[in-house]
Design a protein around this motif. Structure first.
Motif, mmCIF file in Angstrom:
data_model
loop_
_atom_site.group_PDB
_atom_site.id
_atom_site.type_symbol
_atom_site.label_atom_id
_atom_site.label_comp_id
_atom_site.label_asym_id
_atom_site.label_seq_id
_atom_site.Cartn_x
_atom_site.Cartn_y
_atom_site.Cartn_z
ATOM 1 N N ASP A 210 0.818 -1.220 0.000
ATOM 2 C CA ASP A 210 0.000 0.000 0.000
ATOM 3 C C ASP A 210 0.850 1.268 0.000
ATOM 4 O OD1 ASP A 210 1.077 -0.141 2.514
ATOM 5 O OD2 ASP A 210 -0.831 -0.143 3.594
ATOM 6 N N ASP A 211 2.195 1.114 -0.080
ATOM 7 C CA ASP A 211 3.127 2.247 -0.149
ATOM 8 C C ASP A 211 3.246 3.016 1.158
ATOM 9 O OD1 ASP A 211 4.055 1.783 -2.623
ATOM 10 O OD2 ASP A 211 3.209 3.571 -3.579
ATOM 11 N N GLN B 91 13.477 5.270 0.550
ATOM 12 C CA GLN B 91 12.103 5.741 0.524
ATOM 13 C C GLN B 91 12.071 7.103 -0.171
ATOM 14 O OE1 GLN B 91 9.735 3.855 1.970
ATOM 15 N NE2 GLN B 91 7.937 5.144 1.808
ATOM 16 N N LEU B 92 11.302 7.214 -1.260
ATOM 17 C CA LEU B 92 11.275 8.436 -2.052
ATOM 18 C C LEU B 92 10.764 9.629 -1.243
ATOM 19 C CD1 LEU B 92 11.959 9.453 -4.869
ATOM 20 C CD2 LEU B 92 9.626 8.955 -5.571
ATOM 21 N N ALA B 93 9.839 9.373 -0.332
ATOM 22 C CA ALA B 93 9.289 10.461 0.488
ATOM 23 C C ALA B 93 10.335 11.064 1.416
ATOM 24 C CB ALA B 93 8.103 9.955 1.293
ATOM 25 N N ASP B 94 11.422 10.306 1.696
ATOM 26 C CA ASP B 94 12.482 10.796 2.581
ATOM 27 C C ASP B 94 13.630 11.436 1.803
ATOM 28 O OD1 ASP B 94 11.098 9.863 4.766
ATOM 29 O OD2 ASP B 94 12.144 7.945 4.836
ATOM 30 N N LEU B 95 13.364 11.878 0.578
ATOM 31 C CA LEU B 95 14.415 12.420 -0.287
ATOM 32 C C LEU B 95 15.234 13.508 0.393
ATOM 33 C CD1 LEU B 95 15.764 12.647 -3.084
ATOM 34 C CD2 LEU B 95 13.933 14.182 -3.765
ATOM 35 N N ALA C 2 8.457 -2.330 -8.117
ATOM 36 C CA ALA C 2 7.273 -2.772 -8.852
ATOM 37 C C ALA C 2 6.042 -2.897 -7.956
ATOM 38 C CB ALA C 2 7.561 -4.111 -9.528
ATOM 39 N N LYS C 3 6.244 -3.205 -6.662
ATOM 40 C CA LYS C 3 5.120 -3.382 -5.741
ATOM 41 C C LYS C 3 4.893 -2.160 -4.858
ATOM 42 C CE LYS C 3 5.477 -8.435 -5.449
ATOM 43 N NZ LYS C 3 5.653 -9.601 -4.545
ATOM 44 N N ALA C 4 5.968 -1.560 -4.382
ATOM 45 C CA ALA C 4 5.870 -0.381 -3.504
ATOM 46 C C ALA C 4 6.434 0.822 -4.253
ATOM 47 C CB ALA C 4 6.622 -0.619 -2.199
ATOM 48 N N ASN C 5 5.567 1.588 -4.894
ATOM 49 C CA ASN C 5 6.001 2.671 -5.769
ATOM 50 C C ASN C 5 6.772 3.760 -5.035
ATOM 51 O OD1 ASN C 5 5.883 3.695 -8.553
ATOM 52 N ND2 ASN C 5 4.725 5.391 -7.661
ATOM 53 N N SER C 6 6.613 3.837 -3.702
ATOM 54 C CA SER C 6 7.300 4.869 -2.922
ATOM 55 C C SER C 6 8.762 4.518 -2.667
ATOM 56 C CB SER C 6 6.581 5.084 -1.589
ATOM 57 O OG SER C 6 6.618 3.890 -0.814
ATOM 58 N N VAL C 7 9.167 3.311 -3.019
ATOM 59 C CA VAL C 7 10.544 2.868 -2.813
ATOM 60 C C VAL C 7 11.314 2.982 -4.126
ATOM 61 C CG1 VAL C 7 12.029 0.930 -2.162
ATOM 62 C CG2 VAL C 7 9.852 1.298 -0.976
ATOM 63 N N VAL C 8 12.531 3.542 -4.049
ATOM 64 C CA VAL C 8 13.391 3.667 -5.221
ATOM 65 C C VAL C 8 14.599 2.753 -5.051
ATOM 66 C CG1 VAL C 8 14.870 5.230 -6.549
ATOM 67 C CG2 VAL C 8 12.679 6.029 -5.685
ATOM 68 N N HIS C 9 14.883 1.977 -6.089
ATOM 69 C CA HIS C 9 16.063 1.123 -6.092
ATOM 70 C C HIS C 9 17.139 1.744 -6.977
ATOM 71 C CE1 HIS C 9 13.835 -1.920 -3.992
ATOM 72 N NE2 HIS C 9 12.969 -2.076 -4.985
#
Length: 306
Positions: free
Chosen positions: A27-28, A127-131, A77-84
């Motif tokens: 659910d991100d 976590q993209l939100a923690d940029l 692919a599953k958690a869009n808020s995560v960047v690899h």
């Protein structure tokens, strides 16, 4: 990761302290969890572990490739808020690569390993939100080959990411079957040709720029205009939407459209109000009205041009 006491799975996206970690599910949303309450599943391990996530495209009989080392970043692919993060090696060299993070002068080794030619390796996740809280990244790589080829200088790159780095359109990442952001780490050194620079000052004025023909229906929803909209505040979003509205309207006038539709949505009505205010003061506008209420409701405006 799988929760010990619940039938839930997710990804570790942050280490909070010695006991707590942040886990992001499908659910991100990230939730704090005791490290003792989760266990690894499906073979997921850190990039520095023995089994790295490696994407290898078999080398063919192409010429020896000396350039093409990239940092690729893609959403999970599953958690869009995560960047690899991936090191992508399109060269024919073997890379000896490392990643060290620097957060408030606290250094941490995140990855060290060998990256084969024509291979991509995942080296980090965040976590993209923690940029805003991301550390500075320090990439280093040495080139190695047994073939008779000139060895490039080592790669040493420091990068502190900002929201604008994710504002561009996503591209197809080399060797990876997904879209993302791409930075070339072995960019050739810029050499300025003094003679060409001098000649450029005396070039004749170029022909008038060609104005691209706009669509008959222009969608102004912010997610259609920017990939990084989640980092923008309301004022920045409105400016981007109004700039796109003005450029599309000007293009419609240049191409002598009879009319054009702007899809602005309902929302809080601010964008619609600003569009109507701009149209009211434009002498090239004959009239404007709600467009196709059966299709858009009150979320679009049709503009009739003179």
């Amino acid at each position: 990761m799988r929760f010990v006491d619940e039938k839930m799975e997710g990804y570790v996206t942050r280490i909070i302290d010695d006991q707590m970690i942040g886990v992001t599910g499908e659910d991100d949303f990230e939730i704090p969890v005791l490290a003792s309450k989760v266990t690894t599943v499906h073979g997921f391990e850190p990039a520095s572990a023995t089994t790295e996530q490696t994407i290898n495209k078999q080398a063919d009989n192409t010429p020896f490739q000396t350039r093409g080392v990239y940092l690729g970043m893609a959403n999970d692919a599953k958690a869009n808020s995560v960047v690899h993060f991936y090191i992508i090696n399109e060269t024919s060299f073997q890379l000896l690569a490392t990643l060290i993070t620097d957060k408030q002068q606290q250094l941490k080794g995140e990855y060290a390993g060998t990256i084969a030619p024509k291979t991509a390796v995942k080296i980090y996740s965040a976590q993209l939100a923690d940029l805003q809280l991301w550390p500075e990244f320090k990439f280093q790589a040495l080139f190695y080959t047994q073939q008779n080829a000139p060895i490039p200088s080592p790669i040493i790159v420091k990068e502190k990411f900002k929201a604008k780095d994710f504002s561009g359109t996503k591209k197809q990442l080399p060797l990876l079957d997904q879209q993302g952001w791409l930075i070339q780490l072995d960019e050739p050194e810029l050499i300025i040709d003094a003679q060409k620079l001098k000649e450029s000052f005396f070039k004749p004025t170029e022909e008038k720029a060609i104005v691209e023909k706009p669509a008959k229906e222009v969608d102004l929803h912010i997610e259609k205009l920017r990939d990084d909209y989640q980092f923008l505040n309301s004022a920045e979003m409105l400016k981007i939407q109004m700039d796109h509205f003005r450029s599309s309207l000007d293009a419609a006038i240049v191409h002598r459209f009879q009319d054009i539709v702007f899809i602005h949505g309902v929302g809080n009505g601010i964008l619609k109000h600003e569009i109507h205010k701009a149209l009211s003061g434009n002498s090239r506008i004959q009239t404007f009205m709600d467009a196709h209420k059966d299709k858009f409701g009150y979320g679009a405006t049709k503009v009739v041009l003179k």
